[in-house]
Design an enzyme around this catalytic site. Sequence first.
Site, PDB file in Angstrom:
ATOM      1  N   THR A  25       5.922  -0.699  -1.430  1.00 58.03           N
ATOM      2  CA  THR A  25       5.962  -0.261  -0.212  1.00 58.03           C
ATOM      3  C   THR A  25       7.349   0.569   0.382  1.00 58.03           C
ATOM      4  OG1 THR A  25       6.135  -1.029   1.948  1.00 58.03           O
ATOM      5  CG2 THR A  25       7.390  -2.555   0.804  1.00 58.03           C
ATOM      6  N   ASN A  26       7.240   1.460   1.204  1.00 55.15           N
ATOM      7  CA  ASN A  26       8.063   2.309   1.704  1.00 55.15           C
ATOM      8  C   ASN A  26       8.424   1.556   3.081  1.00 55.15           C
ATOM      9  OD1 ASN A  26       9.210   4.255  -0.178  1.00 55.15           O
ATOM     10  ND2 ASN A  26       6.917   5.098   0.084  1.00 55.15           N
ATOM     11  N   HIS A  44      10.627  -3.289   6.690  1.00 54.20           N
ATOM     12  CA  HIS A  44      10.253  -4.437   7.429  1.00 54.20           C
ATOM     13  C   HIS A  44       9.342  -5.247   6.847  1.00 54.20           C
ATOM     14  CE1 HIS A  44      12.099  -2.450  11.019  1.00 54.20           C
ATOM     15  NE2 HIS A  44      11.198  -1.481  10.770  1.00 54.20           N
ATOM     16  N   LYS A  45       8.537  -4.742   6.142  1.00 62.09           N
ATOM     17  CA  LYS A  45       7.277  -5.656   5.198  1.00 62.09           C
ATOM     18  C   LYS A  45       8.138  -6.070   4.054  1.00 62.09           C
ATOM     19  CE  LYS A  45       3.091  -2.642   5.332  1.00 62.09           C
ATOM     20  NZ  LYS A  45       2.124  -1.943   4.411  1.00 62.09           N
ATOM     21  N   ASP A  95      -1.614  -3.398   2.711  1.00 63.57           N
ATOM     22  CA  ASP A  95      -2.142  -2.480   3.553  1.00 63.57           C
ATOM     23  C   ASP A  95      -2.796  -3.131   4.726  1.00 63.57           C
ATOM     24  OD1 ASP A  95      -2.452   0.535   4.135  1.00 63.57           O
ATOM     25  OD2 ASP A  95      -4.472   0.382   4.234  1.00 63.57           O
TER      26      ASP A  95
HETATM   27  P1  ITT Z   1       3.596   1.233   3.120  1.00 63.49           P
HETATM   28  O1  ITT Z   1       2.154   1.809   2.929  1.00 63.49           O
HETATM   29  O2  ITT Z   1       4.608   1.919   2.272  1.00 63.49           O
HETATM   30  O3  ITT Z   1       3.536  -0.154   2.804  1.00 63.49           O
HETATM   31  P2  ITT Z   1       3.325   1.779   6.007  1.00 63.49           P
HETATM   32  O4  ITT Z   1       4.023   1.344   7.165  1.00 63.49           O
HETATM   33  O5  ITT Z   1       2.666   2.970   5.722  1.00 63.49           O
HETATM   34  O6  ITT Z   1       4.213   1.320   4.787  1.00 63.49           O
HETATM   35  P3  ITT Z   1       0.720   0.776   6.338  1.00 63.49           P
HETATM   36  O7  ITT Z   1      -0.168   1.686   5.674  1.00 63.49           O
HETATM   37  O8  ITT Z   1      -0.093  -0.750   5.979  1.00 63.49           O
HETATM   38  O9  ITT Z   1       2.209   0.527   5.988  1.00 63.49           O
HETATM   39  O10 ITT Z   1       0.233   1.090   7.868  1.00 63.49           O
HETATM   40  C1  ITT Z   1       0.492  -0.148   8.819  1.00 63.49           C
HETATM   41  C2  ITT Z   1       0.976   0.123  10.100  1.00 63.49           C
HETATM   42  O11 ITT Z   1       0.665  -1.031  10.873  1.00 63.49           O
HETATM   43  C3  ITT Z   1       2.567   0.238   9.980  1.00 63.49           C
HETATM   44  O12 ITT Z   1       3.206   1.504   9.744  1.00 63.49           O
HETATM   45  C4  ITT Z   1       2.811  -0.413  11.317  1.00 63.49           C
HETATM   46  O13 ITT Z   1       2.843   0.658  12.419  1.00 63.49           O
HETATM   47  C5  ITT Z   1       1.640  -1.163  11.619  1.00 63.49           C
HETATM   48  N1  ITT Z   1       1.793  -2.708  11.107  1.00 63.49           N
HETATM   49  C6  ITT Z   1       1.892  -3.180   9.860  1.00 63.49           C
HETATM   50  N2  ITT Z   1       2.154  -4.221   9.861  1.00 63.49           N
HETATM   51  C7  ITT Z   1       2.640  -4.898  11.007  1.00 63.49           C
HETATM   52  C8  ITT Z   1       3.049  -5.882  11.619  1.00 63.49           C
HETATM   53  O14 ITT Z   1       3.294  -6.977  10.712  1.00 63.49           O
HETATM   54  N3  ITT Z   1       3.299  -6.038  12.821  1.00 63.49           N
HETATM   55  C9  ITT Z   1       2.982  -4.775  13.796  1.00 63.49           C
HETATM   56  N4  ITT Z   1       3.026  -3.801  13.168  1.00 63.49           N
HETATM   57  C10 ITT Z   1       2.509  -3.735  12.116  1.00 63.49           C
END
Ligand code: ITT
Length: 191
Positions: free
Chosen positions: A7-8, A11-12, A68
């Site tokens: 992941t980039n 927060h995750k 995702d």
């Molecule tokens: P990676 O693909 O590198 O893991 P990303 O931010 O692009 O990072 P996603 O494709 O899963 O991740 O995008 C999901 C989006 O949804 C993320 O950018 C946030 O805006 C939102 N999101 C994901 N998890 C969340 C959470 O726990 N609480 C609030 N918003 C969240």
Amino acid sequence: MELVFATNNKHKLEEVQKLLGNNFNLLSLKDISFEGEIPEDYETLRENALQKARYIHDRFKTNCFADDTGLEIDFLKGAPGVYSARYAGPGCTFDDNINKVLNEMGYAENRKARFRTVIALILDKKEYFFEGVIDGKILKEKQGNEGFGYDPVFRPLGYEQSFAEMILEEKNKISHRGRATQKLIEFLLKK
Ligand code: ITT
């Protein structure tokens, strides 16, 4: 056991690191000196999660997983869903995405929504999936400063606070990612 989280999103990484604790040796992309974007070309969380995990696995031959996540809002027919990251367009901020959602929702009464996370794990070249869901509603305005993404406007069902008003441990206990990660941990502990 050593595992890379592909992941980039810092927060995750922080949330999952907290959940995995010292049971596993979690490595970030920085730890393996990977810099750059990982493509997400599909229209389902499952396919995108697998694409991200495979992207890193193919290059580093290491056990790894990716997450995702999408926010599904009933009034918006499931949007932003798989497009949650860039809902307000390329290069948008978390605030831009929130504002777009709030504008589109207006004063709609039906504010039901859910976060869904799919984790794809590649372990010893085999692929596995774990899903976590949390139901809730979209608030009419932002509340709280914790968390990230849509957290300030999402209140989980049965709670008085938004995710952004909870400390990380509280959110992790009930969140989509917390639930999916818990399933991942149970699976790994049986290995
Ligand atoms: P990676 O693909 O590198 O893991 P990303 O931010 O692009 O990072 P996603 O494709 O899963 O991740 O995008 C999901 C989006 O949804 C993320 O950018 C946030 O805006 C939102 N999101 C994901 N998890 C969340 C959470 O726990 N609480 C609030 N918003 C969240």
